[in-house]
Scaffold this motif. Structure first.
Motif, PDB file in Angstrom:
ATOM      1  N   GLY A  29       0.794  -1.226   0.000  1.00 48.65           N
ATOM      2  CA  GLY A  29       0.000   0.000   0.000  1.00 48.65           C
ATOM      3  C   GLY A  29       0.824   1.272   0.000  1.00 48.65           C
ATOM      4  O   GLY A  29       0.294   2.355  -0.217  1.00 48.65           O
ATOM      5  N   LYS A  30       2.119   1.162   0.252  1.00 50.05           N
ATOM      6  CA  LYS A  30       3.007   2.335   0.262  1.00 50.05           C
ATOM      7  C   LYS A  30       3.734   2.439  -1.076  1.00 50.05           C
ATOM      8  O   LYS A  30       3.878   1.458  -1.796  1.00 50.05           O
ATOM      9  CB  LYS A  30       4.040   2.236   1.392  1.00 50.05           C
ATOM     10  CG  LYS A  30       3.429   2.132   2.772  1.00 50.05           C
ATOM     11  CD  LYS A  30       2.740   3.424   3.183  1.00 50.05           C
ATOM     12  CE  LYS A  30       2.057   3.317   4.519  1.00 50.05           C
ATOM     13  NZ  LYS A  30       2.747   3.931   5.604  1.00 50.05           N
ATOM     14  N   VAL A  31       4.197   3.669  -1.391  1.00 47.57           N
ATOM     15  CA  VAL A  31       4.863   3.923  -2.665  1.00 47.57           C
ATOM     16  C   VAL A  31       6.223   4.567  -2.426  1.00 47.57           C
ATOM     17  O   VAL A  31       6.343   5.530  -1.668  1.00 47.57           O
ATOM     18  CB  VAL A  31       4.016   4.846  -3.576  1.00 47.57           C
ATOM     19  CG1 VAL A  31       4.732   5.115  -4.897  1.00 47.57           C
ATOM     20  CG2 VAL A  31       2.634   4.261  -3.824  1.00 47.57           C
ATOM     21  N   PHE A  71       6.191  -2.919  -1.054  1.00 42.77           N
ATOM     22  CA  PHE A  71       5.763  -1.582  -1.500  1.00 42.77           C
ATOM     23  C   PHE A  71       5.779  -1.500  -3.028  1.00 42.77           C
ATOM     24  O   PHE A  71       6.375  -2.334  -3.705  1.00 42.77           O
ATOM     25  CB  PHE A  71       6.659  -0.493  -0.893  1.00 42.77           C
ATOM     26  CG  PHE A  71       8.128  -0.694  -1.123  1.00 42.77           C
ATOM     27  CD1 PHE A  71       8.732  -0.324  -2.316  1.00 42.77           C
ATOM     28  CD2 PHE A  71       8.930  -1.246  -0.120  1.00 42.77           C
ATOM     29  CE1 PHE A  71      10.088  -0.513  -2.524  1.00 42.77           C
ATOM     30  CE2 PHE A  71      10.288  -1.438  -0.314  1.00 42.77           C
ATOM     31  CZ  PHE A  71      10.878  -1.064  -1.529  1.00 42.77           C
ATOM     32  N   ALA A  72       5.119  -0.486  -3.563  1.00 40.08           N
ATOM     33  CA  ALA A  72       5.123  -0.224  -5.006  1.00 40.08           C
ATOM     34  C   ALA A  72       6.220   0.792  -5.306  1.00 40.08           C
ATOM     35  O   ALA A  72       6.625   1.566  -4.435  1.00 40.08           O
ATOM     36  CB  ALA A  72       3.771   0.319  -5.445  1.00 40.08           C
ATOM     37  N   LEU A  91      -0.967   0.366 -10.189  1.00 46.22           N
ATOM     38  CA  LEU A  91      -0.712   1.450  -9.247  1.00 46.22           C
ATOM     39  C   LEU A  91      -1.397   2.733  -9.713  1.00 46.22           C
ATOM     40  O   LEU A  91      -2.055   3.413  -8.922  1.00 46.22           O
ATOM     41  CB  LEU A  91       0.797   1.680  -9.079  1.00 46.22           C
ATOM     42  CG  LEU A  91       1.201   2.810  -8.136  1.00 46.22           C
ATOM     43  CD1 LEU A  91       0.697   2.561  -6.710  1.00 46.22           C
ATOM     44  CD2 LEU A  91       2.717   2.991  -8.153  1.00 46.22           C
ATOM     45  N   LEU A  92      -1.260   3.056 -10.986  1.00 49.19           N
ATOM     46  CA  LEU A  92      -1.906   4.253 -11.541  1.00 49.19           C
ATOM     47  C   LEU A  92      -3.411   4.211 -11.291  1.00 49.19           C
ATOM     48  O   LEU A  92      -4.001   5.186 -10.823  1.00 49.19           O
ATOM     49  CB  LEU A  92      -1.618   4.356 -13.041  1.00 49.19           C
ATOM     50  CG  LEU A  92      -2.302   5.511 -13.750  1.00 49.19           C
ATOM     51  CD1 LEU A  92      -1.275   6.431 -14.379  1.00 49.19           C
ATOM     52  CD2 LEU A  92      -3.259   4.993 -14.810  1.00 49.19           C
ATOM     53  N   GLU A  93      -4.024   3.060 -11.564  1.00 49.62           N
ATOM     54  CA  GLU A  93      -5.475   2.942 -11.398  1.00 49.62           C
ATOM     55  C   GLU A  93      -5.881   2.928  -9.931  1.00 49.62           C
ATOM     56  O   GLU A  93      -6.866   3.559  -9.547  1.00 49.62           O
ATOM     57  CB  GLU A  93      -5.979   1.701 -12.133  1.00 49.62           C
ATOM     58  CG  GLU A  93      -5.863   1.859 -13.637  1.00 49.62           C
ATOM     59  CD  GLU A  93      -6.231   0.617 -14.427  1.00 49.62           C
ATOM     60  OE1 GLU A  93      -6.531  -0.438 -13.819  1.00 49.62           O
ATOM     61  OE2 GLU A  93      -6.200   0.696 -15.677  1.00 49.62           O
ATOM     62  N   ARG A  94      -5.114   2.243  -9.076  1.00 49.89           N
ATOM     63  CA  ARG A  94      -5.425   2.192  -7.651  1.00 49.89           C
ATOM     64  C   ARG A  94      -5.414   3.581  -7.024  1.00 49.89           C
ATOM     65  O   ARG A  94      -6.254   3.905  -6.191  1.00 49.89           O
ATOM     66  CB  ARG A  94      -4.434   1.275  -6.933  1.00 49.89           C
ATOM     67  CG  ARG A  94      -4.646   1.205  -5.431  1.00 49.89           C
ATOM     68  CD  ARG A  94      -3.839   0.104  -4.751  1.00 49.89           C
ATOM     69  NE  ARG A  94      -2.436   0.059  -5.009  1.00 49.89           N
ATOM     70  CZ  ARG A  94      -1.500   0.651  -4.257  1.00 49.89           C
ATOM     71  NH1 ARG A  94      -1.837   1.349  -3.203  1.00 49.89           N
ATOM     72  NH2 ARG A  94      -0.232   0.524  -4.566  1.00 49.89           N
ATOM     73  N   LEU A  95      -4.469   4.416  -7.449  1.00 47.64           N
ATOM     74  CA  LEU A  95      -4.344   5.753  -6.877  1.00 47.64           C
ATOM     75  C   LEU A  95      -5.124   6.820  -7.648  1.00 47.64           C
ATOM     76  O   LEU A  95      -5.162   7.969  -7.234  1.00 47.64           O
ATOM     77  CB  LEU A  95      -2.862   6.157  -6.793  1.00 47.64           C
ATOM     78  CG  LEU A  95      -1.990   5.280  -5.896  1.00 47.64           C
ATOM     79  CD1 LEU A  95      -0.544   5.757  -5.926  1.00 47.64           C
ATOM     80  CD2 LEU A  95      -2.517   5.237  -4.470  1.00 47.64           C
ATOM     81  N   GLY A  96      -5.718   6.434  -8.774  1.00 47.98           N
ATOM     82  CA  GLY A  96      -6.487   7.390  -9.570  1.00 47.98           C
ATOM     83  C   GLY A  96      -5.623   8.503 -10.145  1.00 47.98           C
ATOM     84  O   GLY A  96      -6.045   9.661 -10.209  1.00 47.98           O
TER      85      GLY A  96
END
Length: 194
Positions: A29-31, A71-72, A91-96
Motif C-alpha cells: 500500500g506504500k509507494v 511496496f510499489a 498502481l496508476l489505477e489504484r491511486l487514480g
C-alpha cells in the motif's frame, strides 16, 4: 562505512533502499519514488552518459527490497518527459493518477525510467504522484513527487557508484496548537475541552 569499490551497484542500491524502507515502515500500500541519473552513477554529468546496463543493476537492487517489503515503486523520468513517472498500470489505477502518453527512452525519459518501463508487466506513465518515500540517486530532484511533510533520511552509504544519494520519507502534517497530542500514550483528563 563500506568500501564501495568492492560492492556491486545492485548491492549498494539494495542497502540504501532497505534502510529507507525500514525507517519509513514501507510495506504493501506504500509507494517509493526513485529518481536516478545513471550518468552520475558512472561518474559523468547528469544527462551525458546514461547506460541501460547501469540502470539494470540499480533495478535489481530495488526489486530485491521491493519483494521483501511489498511496496510499489514509481520511477521518475527526466525533464524531457516533464518528470513523469513510469509505473505499473495497477498502481496508476489504484491511486487514480493522471496518465500521460509517452514511452521513456534513454534520450527522453532517462535510462533508469526506460529500463524500469521495459521490466514492468503493464507499464504506463503518470503525470505525478505523492509517494510515501523516495530515493534520489544523482540529484535528479524527486521532491515534487513526495507527500507533505518530507523528512530527510541519511542512509549509511551516501553514494551509489559516483552518484550522491539523498532520501526522504514522509509523515502526516502535525495539526493543532499547544494542546495537541500526537501519540496516544497516557490520558490526562485535566486537559479535556468543555
Amino acid at each position: 562505512m563500506t568500501d564501495i569499490s568492492k560492492v556491486s551497484l545492485n548491492e549498494q542500491t539494495a542497502r540504501i533502499v532497505r534502510e529507507l524502507a525500514e525507517a519509513a515502515v514501507l510495506g504493501p500500500g506504500k509507494v517509493l519514488v526513485i529518481g536516478a541519473s545513471t550518468s552520475e552513477v558512472v561518474g559523468r554529468r547528469i544527462g551525458t552518459g546514461g547506460a541501460l546496463e547501469t540502470a539494470q543493476q540499480l533495478l535489481q537492487g530495488i526489486a530485491k527490497v521491493q519483494t521483501e517489503f511489498g511496496f510499489a515503486v514509481a520511477y521518475q523520468c527526466c525533464e524531457h518527459l516533464n518528470r513523469a513517472l513510469a509505473m505499473e498500470r495497477e498502481l496508476l489505477e489504484r491511486l487514480g493518477l493522471t496518465e500521460v502518453a509517452a514511452v521513456p527512452i534513454p534520450g527522453a525519459g532517462g535510462s533508469m525510467a526506460s529500463a524500469a518501463y521495459r521490466s514492468m508487466k503493464e507499464p504506463c506513465l503518470a503525470e505525478s504522484i505523492e509517494a510515501h518515500a523516495g530515493v534520489d540517486i544523482g540529484e535528479t530532484l524527486i521532491g515534487m513527487h513526495l507527500r507533505r511533510v518530507a523528512v530527510p533520511f541519511r542512509p549509511t552509504e551516501r553514494y551509489i557508484g559516483e552518484a550522491r544519494v539523498t532520501a526522504a520519507y514522509t509523515r502526516p502534517k502535525l495539526i493543532g496548537g499547544e494542546r495537541a497530542v500526537y501519540r496516544l500514550e497516557q490520558r490526562d483528563d485535566s486537559t479535556l475541552c468543555d
